[in-house]
Design a protein around this motif. Structure first.
Motif, PDB file in Angstrom:
ATOM      1  N   ALA A 117      -0.714  53.423  -4.307  1.00 63.29           N
ATOM      2  CA  ALA A 117      -1.294  52.419  -3.650  1.00 63.29           C
ATOM      3  C   ALA A 117      -1.217  52.154  -2.178  1.00 63.29           C
ATOM      4  O   ALA A 117      -1.902  51.819  -1.410  1.00 63.29           O
ATOM      5  CB  ALA A 117      -0.655  50.995  -4.364  1.00 63.29           C
ATOM      6  N   VAL A 118      -0.042  52.707  -1.622  1.00 65.96           N
ATOM      7  CA  VAL A 118       0.122  52.478  -0.300  1.00 65.96           C
ATOM      8  C   VAL A 118      -0.712  53.563   0.267  1.00 65.96           C
ATOM      9  O   VAL A 118      -1.371  53.291   1.496  1.00 65.96           O
ATOM     10  CB  VAL A 118       1.541  53.147  -0.009  1.00 65.96           C
ATOM     11  CG1 VAL A 118       1.883  53.268   1.412  1.00 65.96           C
ATOM     12  CG2 VAL A 118       2.549  52.065  -0.442  1.00 65.96           C
ATOM     13  N   ALA A 119      -1.028  54.809  -0.151  1.00 62.39           N
ATOM     14  CA  ALA A 119      -2.005  55.608   0.380  1.00 62.39           C
ATOM     15  C   ALA A 119      -3.277  55.083   0.551  1.00 62.39           C
ATOM     16  O   ALA A 119      -4.035  55.235   1.344  1.00 62.39           O
ATOM     17  CB  ALA A 119      -1.821  57.030  -0.450  1.00 62.39           C
ATOM     18  N   VAL A 120      -3.934  54.647  -0.507  1.00 57.57           N
ATOM     19  CA  VAL A 120      -5.072  53.885  -0.382  1.00 57.57           C
ATOM     20  C   VAL A 120      -4.962  52.467   0.581  1.00 57.57           C
ATOM     21  O   VAL A 120      -5.967  52.694   1.317  1.00 57.57           O
ATOM     22  CB  VAL A 120      -5.629  53.279  -1.809  1.00 57.57           C
ATOM     23  CG1 VAL A 120      -6.742  52.728  -1.780  1.00 57.57           C
ATOM     24  CG2 VAL A 120      -5.497  54.410  -2.789  1.00 57.57           C
ATOM     25  N   HIS A 121      -4.086  51.959   0.593  1.00 51.07           N
ATOM     26  CA  HIS A 121      -4.139  50.892   1.475  1.00 51.07           C
ATOM     27  C   HIS A 121      -3.979  51.314   2.843  1.00 51.07           C
ATOM     28  O   HIS A 121      -5.164  50.583   3.808  1.00 51.07           O
ATOM     29  CB  HIS A 121      -2.842  50.002   1.409  1.00 51.07           C
ATOM     30  CG  HIS A 121      -2.611  48.897   2.583  1.00 51.07           C
ATOM     31  ND1 HIS A 121      -3.691  47.958   2.448  1.00 51.07           N
ATOM     32  CD2 HIS A 121      -1.924  48.649   3.651  1.00 51.07           C
ATOM     33  CE1 HIS A 121      -3.081  46.921   3.354  1.00 51.07           C
ATOM     34  NE2 HIS A 121      -2.152  47.507   4.185  1.00 51.07           N
ATOM     35  N   ARG A 122      -3.223  52.501   3.354  1.00 56.13           N
ATOM     36  CA  ARG A 122      -3.357  52.951   4.626  1.00 56.13           C
ATOM     37  C   ARG A 122      -4.855  53.556   5.103  1.00 56.13           C
ATOM     38  O   ARG A 122      -5.133  53.608   6.112  1.00 56.13           O
ATOM     39  CB  ARG A 122      -2.095  53.756   4.763  1.00 56.13           C
ATOM     40  CG  ARG A 122      -0.780  52.934   4.758  1.00 56.13           C
ATOM     41  CD  ARG A 122       0.110  53.677   5.512  1.00 56.13           C
ATOM     42  NE  ARG A 122       1.315  52.673   5.732  1.00 56.13           N
ATOM     43  CZ  ARG A 122       2.431  53.273   6.363  1.00 56.13           C
ATOM     44  NH1 ARG A 122       2.738  54.211   6.891  1.00 56.13           N
ATOM     45  NH2 ARG A 122       3.389  52.483   6.584  1.00 56.13           N
ATOM     46  N   ALA A 123      -5.372  54.318   4.067  1.00 51.14           N
ATOM     47  CA  ALA A 123      -6.566  54.795   4.181  1.00 51.14           C
ATOM     48  C   ALA A 123      -7.639  53.886   4.614  1.00 51.14           C
ATOM     49  O   ALA A 123      -8.585  54.238   5.559  1.00 51.14           O
ATOM     50  CB  ALA A 123      -6.960  55.662   3.014  1.00 51.14           C
ATOM     51  N   HIS A 124      -7.538  52.574   4.258  1.00 53.80           N
ATOM     52  CA  HIS A 124      -8.497  51.706   4.368  1.00 53.80           C
ATOM     53  C   HIS A 124      -8.211  50.853   5.657  1.00 53.80           C
ATOM     54  O   HIS A 124      -9.143  50.220   6.197  1.00 53.80           O
ATOM     55  CB  HIS A 124      -8.914  50.958   3.279  1.00 53.80           C
ATOM     56  CG  HIS A 124      -9.744  51.612   2.341  1.00 53.80           C
ATOM     57  ND1 HIS A 124     -11.105  51.461   2.184  1.00 53.80           N
ATOM     58  CD2 HIS A 124      -9.371  52.262   1.112  1.00 53.80           C
ATOM     59  CE1 HIS A 124     -11.458  52.294   1.105  1.00 53.80           C
ATOM     60  NE2 HIS A 124     -10.590  52.748   0.505  1.00 53.80           N
ATOM     61  N   ALA A 125      -7.071  50.814   5.871  1.00 54.79           N
ATOM     62  CA  ALA A 125      -6.491  50.000   7.018  1.00 54.79           C
ATOM     63  C   ALA A 125      -6.673  50.772   8.386  1.00 54.79           C
ATOM     64  O   ALA A 125      -6.775  50.202   9.381  1.00 54.79           O
ATOM     65  CB  ALA A 125      -5.118  49.848   6.882  1.00 54.79           C
ATOM     66  N   SER A 126      -6.707  52.055   8.297  1.00 53.52           N
ATOM     67  CA  SER A 126      -6.687  53.158   9.517  1.00 53.52           C
ATOM     68  C   SER A 126      -8.255  53.225  10.016  1.00 53.52           C
ATOM     69  O   SER A 126      -9.162  52.629   9.471  1.00 53.52           O
ATOM     70  CB  SER A 126      -6.434  54.547   9.124  1.00 53.52           C
ATOM     71  OG  SER A 126      -7.062  55.010   8.086  1.00 53.52           O
TER      72      SER A 126
END
Length: 539
Positions: free
Chosen positions: A530-539
């Protein structure tokens, strides 16, 4: 038959026409003027494909000195010598003068062609034809000459059309690949633009099998030393500078002449180079487009793609391959850095073409199978890249030597994985990331558009994401640190840049807000995703 003799004081003026547009001897024999004479081929029938440049009428044995070559001689032989040795010498003179054939009308002087003449023509490789009925030589010359002049007119018209086409392309600044495409379409044959090192810059194969590019560099070099009638080659040059060559492979004749068409294309390319002297070097242009096509899966078949990559100098025997993503360095710098470590690199177009220095550039790297791209080798590679500004590098999985097509597939997979990871977000302090060391981040980047991943991240993190910005960011940083270091809370606190006591307080808050236990392996795995997906879309 004296009215058929021609004055020997002047040569016959003939138009200059490219051989491919001239009628053959076989075609001339089918024209009414000769066909009604019941022609019989007595010698060298296999040479009936020879082109007739003009028709000459003469009974004189000294006519050879009036000829330029390529003529068809019409004669009654009424003034020819009688002695066999003289006849042999006469036929030899005709062959030396470049005649393509002799047509002897029987009846006026010969009832049959002497055997000595037939033997001499056969020995000289000269087509010998006998006419068994009288014909009007003037009608024959008119018909053949009309065909030649009509072909010349068609050739001039075609040359004007070709000249207009490629002049327009030059004035519009058409790119090299489009010029080559139009050449291939015009000639209906494969056309290759090659560099001075015989590398394929641009190729349009006009539907021909890709095997014509196999071993291109070596075969192209060899053809420069050994004449090859299946190729038409024109240099691309201007003002004393040569940039490469245009090569047209075997194909049908063109009314304007294949050489003339290719020369017009070369002129358009040369004018383009002169108009933009600071433009991209053709070698880099060809390599970039090749990499772009391969990475974007724009190729007809695996064998074709493998041949094109081999023609560019990769997929060589004994070489391993890697896919890279590089930011902050240009193609020339990357190629020089690869050479520094004994490797060879082909570079594509940065993903952000508006800001190439910031975009991620796909790179295919070939290096000796005995060389490991790690440690000191990578350090030397990075040192050569750092000519100014920040350089970032993502290294895909290594592909060891195998069958070319298998290597190609795995190398492109390596490049895609490197690009996916590069575009996923943060880089390490060293400026180097390895796909093998970040499998989850690379996986998320590859599937970043999947709605199920997005739903999972939103569902798992919603209670934290709904918090005020400052509180939310602190807890997300703590969560990212703990999932990255699940078995080492001290390392996790260091990664979060807070003291251990503050870090533990934030972990307690996370457990309470999320309603989970952070020492549960399955929960940690789900949160990590979940954290990886969130950061991928936030970057």
């Amino acid at each position: 038959m004296s009215d058929r003799r021609e004055s020997e004081t002047h040569r016959t003026d003939r138009p200059v026409v490219e051989d491919s547009g001239l009628p053959t001897l076989a075609e001339a024999l089918e024209m009414p003027g000769l066909a009604q004479g019941m022609p019989e081929v007595l010698a060298c029938e296999e040479a009936l494909g020879s082109r007739v440049r003009w028709v000459h009428v003469s009974d004189s044995p000294g006519v050879g000195r009036l000829l330029d070559g390529g003529e068809l001689l019409l004669t009654t032989a009424s003034a020819w010598p009688e002695h066999p040795d003289d006849l042999r010498a006469l036929v030899a003179d005709f062959a030396a003068a470049g005649l393509v054939g002799i047509v002897i009308e029987l009846g006026a002087h010969y009832r049959y062609v002497p055997a000595v003449v037939v033997d001499a023509a056969r020995s000289a490789g000269l087509v010998l034809i006998a006419l068994h009925r009288e014909v009007k030589f003037v009608a024959v010359t008119e018909q053949v000459h009309r065909r030649i002049i009509d072909d010349q007119t068609a050739a001039l018209r075609a040359r004007d059309e070709v000249r207009s086409l490629f002049t327009e392309l030059a004035l519009r600044g058409a790119p090299a690949d489009y010029v080559v495409e139009r050449l291939a379409r015009t000639l209906r044959a494969p056309v290759i633009l090659e560099s001075l090192a015989h590398e394929v810059v641009v190729a349009d194969l006009a539907g021909v099998d890709h095997v014509v590019l196999e071993g291109w560099q070596e075969r192209s070099r060899l053809s420069g030393r050994v004449p090859d009638d299946s190729r038409t080659v024109v240099p691309v040059q201007a003002r004393g500078t040569r940039w490469g060559s245009l090569v047209a492979l075997a194909g049908p004749a063109h009314p304007a002449g294949r050489l003339a068409v290719l020369e017009q294309g070369a002129t358009a390319l040369a004018l383009g180079r002169l108009a933009d002297p600071a433009g991209e070097d053709w070698v880099h242009l060809g390599r970039r487009r090749l990499v772009d096509d391969l990475v974007a899966d724009r190729y007809g078949s695996l064998p074709e793609a493998a041949v094109r990559l081999s023609a560019a100098g990769l997929l060589s025997e004994g070489m391993a391959m890697l896919g890279l993503a590089v930011s902050g360095a240009g193609a020339a710098t990357i190629e020089a850095a690869a050479a520094e470590v004994g490797a060879r690199a082909l570079c594509g177009t940065p993903r952000r073409a508006d800001e190439p220095a910031e975009g991620w550039m796909p790179v295919l790297l070939a290096l000796p199978s005995t060389t490991t791209f790690a440690g000191a080798t990578v350090d030397r590679f990075l040192a050569a890249l750092r000519t100014g500004g920040r350089v970032r590098l993502v290294v895909g999985p290594r592909v060891d030597p195998a069958a070319p097509e298998d290597m190609l597939v795995r190398t492109l997979d390596s490049a895609h994985e490197a690009l996916d990871l590069a575009e996923s977000g943060e880089m390490g302090e060293s400026g180097v990331m390895w796909v093998r060391r970040h499998p989850l981040r690379r996986f998320v980047a590859a599937l970043r558009g999947d709605h199920r991943l997005l739903a999972h991240a939103e569902s798992m993190l919603a209670p934290v994401l709904d918090l005020p910005a400052a509180r939310r960011d602190d807890l997300l940083d703590a969560l990212a640190a703990v999932v990255a270091h699940p078995g080492n809370r001290t390392a996790a606190a260091t990664a979060a840049h807070v003291s251990r006591s503050v870090f533990y307080q934030r972990l307690d808050a996370l457990e309470e807000i999320l309603g989970v236990r952070l020492d549960d392996g399955e929960v940690l795995a789900a949160l990590h995703l979940a954290v990886a997906v969130h950061r991928a879309h936030a970057s």
